[in-house]
Design a protein around this motif. Structure first.
Motif, short mmCIF file in Angstrom:
data_model
loop_
_atom_site.label_atom_id
_atom_site.label_comp_id
_atom_site.label_asym_id
_atom_site.label_seq_id
_atom_site.Cartn_x
_atom_site.Cartn_y
_atom_site.Cartn_z
N ASP A 106 4.11 -10.17 -31.29
CA ASP A 106 2.92 -9.62 -31.96
C ASP A 106 1.96 -9.17 -30.88
O ASP A 106 1.16 -9.95 -30.36
N ARG A 107 2.04 -7.88 -30.54
CA ARG A 107 1.23 -7.36 -29.44
C ARG A 107 -0.26 -7.44 -29.73
O ARG A 107 -1.06 -7.76 -28.85
N ALA A 108 -0.66 -7.18 -30.97
CA ALA A 108 -2.08 -7.26 -31.33
C ALA A 108 -2.61 -8.67 -31.13
O ALA A 108 -3.76 -8.87 -30.70
N LYS A 109 -1.79 -9.65 -31.44
CA LYS A 109 -2.19 -11.04 -31.27
C LYS A 109 -2.39 -11.37 -29.78
O LYS A 109 -3.32 -12.09 -29.41
N TYR A 110 -1.52 -10.79 -28.95
CA TYR A 110 -1.64 -11.07 -27.52
C TYR A 110 -2.83 -10.35 -26.91
O TYR A 110 -3.45 -10.87 -25.99
N ILE A 111 -3.16 -9.17 -27.41
CA ILE A 111 -4.37 -8.49 -26.94
C ILE A 111 -5.59 -9.39 -27.17
O ILE A 111 -6.42 -9.58 -26.29
N ALA A 112 -5.69 -9.94 -28.38
CA ALA A 112 -6.82 -10.83 -28.68
C ALA A 112 -6.83 -12.04 -27.76
O ALA A 112 -7.90 -12.50 -27.35
N TYR A 113 -5.64 -12.53 -27.41
CA TYR A 113 -5.57 -13.74 -26.58
C TYR A 113 -6.05 -13.48 -25.16
O TYR A 113 -6.77 -14.32 -24.58
N ILE A 114 -5.68 -12.35 -24.56
CA ILE A 114 -5.96 -12.16 -23.13
C ILE A 114 -7.31 -11.52 -22.84
O ILE A 114 -7.81 -11.63 -21.71
N VAL A 115 -7.93 -10.86 -23.82
CA VAL A 115 -9.18 -10.15 -23.53
C VAL A 115 -10.29 -11.07 -23.02
O VAL A 115 -10.98 -10.72 -22.05
N PRO A 116 -10.54 -12.25 -23.60
CA PRO A 116 -11.61 -13.10 -23.04
C PRO A 116 -11.41 -13.43 -21.57
O PRO A 116 -12.37 -13.40 -20.78
N GLY A 117 -10.18 -13.73 -21.17
CA GLY A 117 -9.92 -14.02 -19.76
C GLY A 117 -10.14 -12.81 -18.87
O GLY A 117 -10.67 -12.92 -17.76
N LEU A 118 -9.76 -11.63 -19.35
CA LEU A 118 -9.93 -10.42 -18.55
C LEU A 118 -11.40 -10.02 -18.44
O LEU A 118 -11.81 -9.44 -17.43
N LEU A 119 -12.20 -10.34 -19.44
CA LEU A 119 -13.64 -10.08 -19.32
C LEU A 119 -14.25 -10.92 -18.19
O LEU A 119 -15.08 -10.45 -17.41
N LEU A 120 -13.82 -12.18 -18.10
CA LEU A 120 -14.32 -13.04 -17.03
C LEU A 120 -13.73 -12.63 -15.68
O LEU A 120 -14.40 -12.73 -14.65
N MET A 121 -12.48 -12.17 -15.67
CA MET A 121 -11.91 -11.66 -14.43
C MET A 121 -12.67 -10.43 -13.95
O MET A 121 -12.83 -10.21 -12.74
N THR A 122 -13.15 -9.62 -14.88
CA THR A 122 -13.95 -8.45 -14.52
C THR A 122 -15.21 -8.86 -13.77
O THR A 122 -15.61 -8.22 -12.78
N ILE A 123 -15.84 -9.94 -14.22
CA ILE A 123 -17.02 -10.45 -13.52
C ILE A 123 -16.66 -10.88 -12.11
O ILE A 123 -17.35 -10.57 -11.14
N GLY A 124 -15.54 -11.62 -11.97
CA GLY A 124 -15.11 -12.04 -10.65
C GLY A 124 -14.84 -10.86 -9.74
O GLY A 124 -15.18 -10.89 -8.54
N SER A 125 -14.23 -9.80 -10.27
CA SER A 125 -13.95 -8.62 -9.46
C SER A 125 -15.24 -7.95 -8.99
O SER A 125 -15.35 -7.54 -7.83
N THR A 126 -16.20 -7.84 -9.88
CA THR A 126 -17.46 -7.17 -9.53
C THR A 126 -18.21 -7.93 -8.45
O THR A 126 -18.80 -7.32 -7.55
N THR A 127 -18.16 -9.25 -8.49
CA THR A 127 -18.92 -10.02 -7.51
C THR A 127 -18.31 -9.95 -6.11
O THR A 127 -18.99 -10.25 -5.13
N ILE A 128 -17.03 -9.56 -6.00
CA ILE A 128 -16.47 -9.33 -4.67
C ILE A 128 -17.24 -8.22 -3.98
O ILE A 128 -17.53 -8.28 -2.77
#
Length: 272
Positions: free
Chosen positions: A70-92
């Motif tokens: 269920d690809r839609a289900k996995y999109i929902a699962y990983i987006v919160p982590g990727l939003l926080l990873m985006t913050i980590g990337s920006t602070t580099i």
């Protein structure tokens, strides 16, 4: 005796606000003139989002719950982590920018000027938090475009999620500022700040904790990203939050205080 018509002298707080605003404008102008660093760091979470959804999505989704792929289900699962990873990337980028300021002599110039001493760091922090928020919005827009949908989140839950993202960005930014101050050059600053983007890979961002090897689960669980990710999932998708909300806030406050005292101590006692 001063004349009653004489202009009031600015207070210490007003001077700090004025000088911090000036430094914020300076950092935002630098980011606008040299967008390549921010763009390169922003592409990492976007590429991971597309990679995990379209290449690994069916396989990974079959492994995180009952039922078939269920690809839609996995999109929902990983987006919160990727939003926080985006913050980590920006602070580099923040660590690199601070290191450049320290090694190129501009900080020495600022020390000779009649400006509030802490305004240099405050400008970096506020500028980085604003960039992190804009980056999160952009990654979130890409996620929505490929199918991410929140599950019955209320306005209050959306506001809580936004507040957590801003708090997390502030905490990581102060840590990144400290890393930039102790780095001898921009390359070292980028390497020192690399854990801010690697830690999400070692969290519950892409797979649940219970699916990891037993010896590895404490590493993934007892770090700042996992409780923040689980809290975002709970707020946006309606999953169980438990103690993760308090843990996420505690991690953010602890890292922010640690980063603040580390950065200000290094800045005040290291006149490069």
């Amino acid at each position: 005796m001063s004349s009653p018509l004489a202009p009031a002298r600015p207070t210490r707080i007003s001077l700090a606000v004025r000088d911090s605003s000036t430094m914020l404008r300076r950092n935002l102008l630098h980011a606008r003139r040299y967008p390549s660093l921010t763009l390169n760091l922003l592409l990492t979470p976007i590429m991971l989002l597309l990679l995990f959804v379209y290449i690994f999505g069916d396989t990974m989704s079959a492994g995180i719950g009952s039922g078939g792929p269920d690809r839609a289900k996995y999109i929902a699962y990983i987006v919160p982590g990727l939003l926080l990873m985006t913050i980590g990337s920006t602070t580099i980028g923040t660590a690199v920018s601070v290191s450049n300021d320290m090694t190129e002599g501009i900080i020495a110039r600022f020390r000779t000027m009649a400006i509030h001493r802490g305004s240099v760091l405050i400008g970096h922090v506020i500028g980085s938090v604003l960039q992190s928020v804009m980056s999160v919005v952009l990654v979130g827009a890409v996620a929505v475009a490929i199918g991410f949908r929140s599950t019955d989140a209320t306005v209050l839950e959306w506001l809580a999620a936004f507040g957590l993202l801003v708090l997390f960005a502030t905490a990581l930014t102060w840590i990144a500022v400290g890393m930039g101050l102790v780095s001898p050059n921009a390359e070292a600053a980028s390497n020192n700040a690399l854990p801010l983007i690697l830690l999400p890979l070692l969290s519950s961002a892409f797979v649940p904790l219970h699916s990891m090897p037993g010896w590895f689960q404490p590493i993934a669980e007892y770090q700042p990203f996992t409780p923040a990710i689980e809290t975002l999932r709970g707020l946006l998708l309606g999953t169980e939050i438990g103690n993760n909300g308090w843990l996420a806030v505690a991690w953010c406050l602890g890292l922010a205080v640690l980063g603040y005292f580390w950065s200000t101590s290094k800045f005040n006692h290291d006149p490069k």
